[in-house]
Design a protein around this motif. Structure first.
Motif, PDB file in Angstrom:
ATOM      1  N   LEU A  45       0.805  -0.890   0.035  1.00 24.66           N
ATOM      2  CA  LEU A  45      -0.093   0.110   0.029  1.00 24.66           C
ATOM      3  C   LEU A  45       1.275   1.171  -0.172  1.00 24.66           C
ATOM      4  O   LEU A  45       0.984   2.150  -0.752  1.00 24.66           O
ATOM      5  CB  LEU A  45      -0.639   0.259   1.309  1.00 24.66           C
ATOM      6  CG  LEU A  45      -1.610   1.009   1.443  1.00 24.66           C
ATOM      7  CD1 LEU A  45      -2.896   1.552   0.071  1.00 24.66           C
ATOM      8  CD2 LEU A  45      -2.625   0.833   3.173  1.00 24.66           C
ATOM      9  N   LEU A  46       1.906   0.980   0.622  1.00 24.88           N
ATOM     10  CA  LEU A  46       2.708   2.572   1.040  1.00 24.88           C
ATOM     11  C   LEU A  46       3.536   3.056  -0.347  1.00 24.88           C
ATOM     12  O   LEU A  46       3.016   3.812  -0.842  1.00 24.88           O
ATOM     13  CB  LEU A  46       3.539   2.060   1.973  1.00 24.88           C
ATOM     14  CG  LEU A  46       3.395   2.441   3.644  1.00 24.88           C
ATOM     15  CD1 LEU A  46       4.087   1.498   4.395  1.00 24.88           C
ATOM     16  CD2 LEU A  46       2.677   3.263   4.321  1.00 24.88           C
ATOM     17  N   LYS A  47       3.894   1.854  -1.090  1.00 24.41           N
ATOM     18  CA  LYS A  47       4.328   1.679  -2.310  1.00 24.41           C
ATOM     19  C   LYS A  47       4.053   2.105  -2.943  1.00 24.41           C
ATOM     20  O   LYS A  47       3.934   3.738  -4.542  1.00 24.41           O
ATOM     21  CB  LYS A  47       4.839   0.431  -3.197  1.00 24.41           C
ATOM     22  CG  LYS A  47       5.815   0.153  -3.561  1.00 24.41           C
ATOM     23  CD  LYS A  47       7.375   1.289  -4.071  1.00 24.41           C
ATOM     24  CE  LYS A  47       7.626   1.075  -5.121  1.00 24.41           C
ATOM     25  NZ  LYS A  47       9.293   1.608  -5.817  1.00 24.41           N
ATOM     26  N   HIS A  48       2.358   1.819  -3.200  1.00 25.42           N
ATOM     27  CA  HIS A  48       1.386   2.284  -4.744  1.00 25.42           C
ATOM     28  C   HIS A  48       1.227   3.681  -3.994  1.00 25.42           C
ATOM     29  O   HIS A  48       0.918   4.464  -5.419  1.00 25.42           O
ATOM     30  CB  HIS A  48       0.279   1.406  -4.011  1.00 25.42           C
ATOM     31  CG  HIS A  48      -0.472   1.720  -5.079  1.00 25.42           C
ATOM     32  ND1 HIS A  48      -1.393   2.808  -4.927  1.00 25.42           N
ATOM     33  CD2 HIS A  48      -0.770   0.935  -6.640  1.00 25.42           C
ATOM     34  CE1 HIS A  48      -2.635   1.891  -6.178  1.00 25.42           C
ATOM     35  NE2 HIS A  48      -1.863   1.034  -7.220  1.00 25.42           N
ATOM     36  N   GLN A  49       1.360   4.012  -2.719  1.00 30.62           N
ATOM     37  CA  GLN A  49       0.635   5.713  -2.212  1.00 30.62           C
ATOM     38  C   GLN A  49       2.332   6.140  -2.482  1.00 30.62           C
ATOM     39  O   GLN A  49       2.027   7.814  -2.415  1.00 30.62           O
ATOM     40  CB  GLN A  49      -0.012   5.426  -1.377  1.00 30.62           C
ATOM     41  CG  GLN A  49      -1.429   4.812  -0.691  1.00 30.62           C
ATOM     42  CD  GLN A  49      -2.025   5.560  -1.785  1.00 30.62           C
ATOM     43  OE1 GLN A  49      -2.551   4.970  -3.661  1.00 30.62           O
ATOM     44  NE2 GLN A  49      -3.138   6.550  -1.561  1.00 30.62           N
ATOM     45  N   GLY A  50       3.362   5.796  -3.033  1.00 33.90           N
ATOM     46  CA  GLY A  50       4.564   6.254  -3.234  1.00 33.90           C
ATOM     47  C   GLY A  50       5.014   7.493  -1.625  1.00 33.90           C
ATOM     48  O   GLY A  50       5.688   8.290  -1.859  1.00 33.90           O
ATOM     49  N   VAL A  51       5.228   6.435  -0.720  1.00 28.59           N
ATOM     50  CA  VAL A  51       4.811   6.835   0.571  1.00 28.59           C
ATOM     51  C   VAL A  51       5.786   5.691   1.308  1.00 28.59           C
ATOM     52  O   VAL A  51       6.022   4.074   0.711  1.00 28.59           O
ATOM     53  CB  VAL A  51       4.074   6.637   1.558  1.00 28.59           C
ATOM     54  CG1 VAL A  51       4.841   6.476   3.163  1.00 28.59           C
ATOM     55  CG2 VAL A  51       3.416   7.738   1.374  1.00 28.59           C
ATOM     56  N   SER A  52       7.564   5.897   2.388  1.00 30.93           N
ATOM     57  CA  SER A  52       8.236   5.159   2.127  1.00 30.93           C
ATOM     58  C   SER A  52       8.190   4.411   3.697  1.00 30.93           C
ATOM     59  O   SER A  52       7.607   5.580   4.024  1.00 30.93           O
ATOM     60  CB  SER A  52       9.740   5.081   1.633  1.00 30.93           C
ATOM     61  OG  SER A  52      10.147   6.598   2.383  1.00 30.93           O
ATOM     62  N   LEU A  53       8.965   3.415   3.885  1.00 28.79           N
ATOM     63  CA  LEU A  53       9.149   3.662   5.064  1.00 28.79           C
ATOM     64  C   LEU A  53       9.799   4.316   5.876  1.00 28.79           C
ATOM     65  O   LEU A  53       9.841   5.077   7.196  1.00 28.79           O
ATOM     66  CB  LEU A  53      10.217   2.238   5.536  1.00 28.79           C
ATOM     67  CG  LEU A  53       9.156   0.529   6.034  1.00 28.79           C
ATOM     68  CD1 LEU A  53      10.067  -0.653   6.622  1.00 28.79           C
ATOM     69  CD2 LEU A  53       8.031   0.531   6.955  1.00 28.79           C
TER      70      LEU A  53
END
Length: 207
Positions: free
Chosen positions: A173-181
């Motif tokens: 989900l994070l990857k899909h939304q352009g958010v990283s750890l």
């Protein structure tokens, strides 16, 4: 505090550590010139004892090491550099010169990144990203429900399994939304003072 090059006969022992995963990547040596170039260019330079010359890590392979932070030990004769590696660190092609048995959420994030950016037929990650945000959110919701059920049942092994599934789907989900750890960690760090805090109904509460 300044490095003490005299103790090591003009050389400083240097450990590289992946800033995000905490994995120890390699050990090398710097003379004063290599140290200065590293601090100025924000990429790691070493001194080769066998070739008796300076060399930039990754000068041949392109796998340079971007400096994120530097810290001397209490005796000022050893240096820890946290880096953002631009590819495998070891000349043998492994991430670390000490082996690649280190696994954590950052490792899983890199796997998800690779699966999304270089999709392969039959990949479940490819399937999720092809289906889009609604499918990814549905799976995240399902896995969170499974975590709740496992917790209510008091089933430790099931809880570990379902939490693992939830974390994987959250990373997709994070990857899909352009958010990283790293983005999440930075937000947590920004909230960090004497106590960690979080927002409840717009107000700050202590963790």
């Amino acid at each position: 505090m300044k490095p003490d090059f005299e103790k090591g006969g003009g050389l400083l022992s240097v450990i590289l550590q992946d800033e995000r995963t905490g994995q120890v990547l390699m050990n090398g040596f710097m003379n004063e010139e290599a140290y200065q170039k590293t601090t100025e260019e924000k990429v790691v330079w070493f001194y080769s004892r066998s070739k008796e010359r300076l060399w930039k890590k990754g000068e041949t392979s392109g796998n340079i090491q971007i400096v994120k932070s530097m810290a001397l030990d209490c005796d000022s004769d050893a240096l820890l550099i946290q880096v953002e590696p631009q590819g495998p660190t070891c000349h043998l092609g492994t991430q670390s010169c000490f082996g690649d048995d280190h696994f954590n959420l950052q490792t899983l994030e890199k796997i998800v990144d690779r699966k999304v950016e270089n999709p392969e037929e039959g990949s479940y990650t490819k399937y999720l990203t092809d289906e889009g945000i609604d499918k990814i959110l549905k799976k995240c919701g399902e896995e969170m429900t499974e975590v709740v059920i496992a917790s209510k049942n008091g089933d430790r092994e099931e809880l570990i399994d379902e939490t693992s599934d939830l974390l994987y789907h959250t990373l997709v989900l994070l990857k899909h939304q352009g958010v990283s750890l790293g983005d999440v960690e930075a937000r947590l760090e920004a909230r960090h003072g004497e106590n960690l805090s979080y927002k409840v109904r717009g107000e700050i509460e202590e963790w």
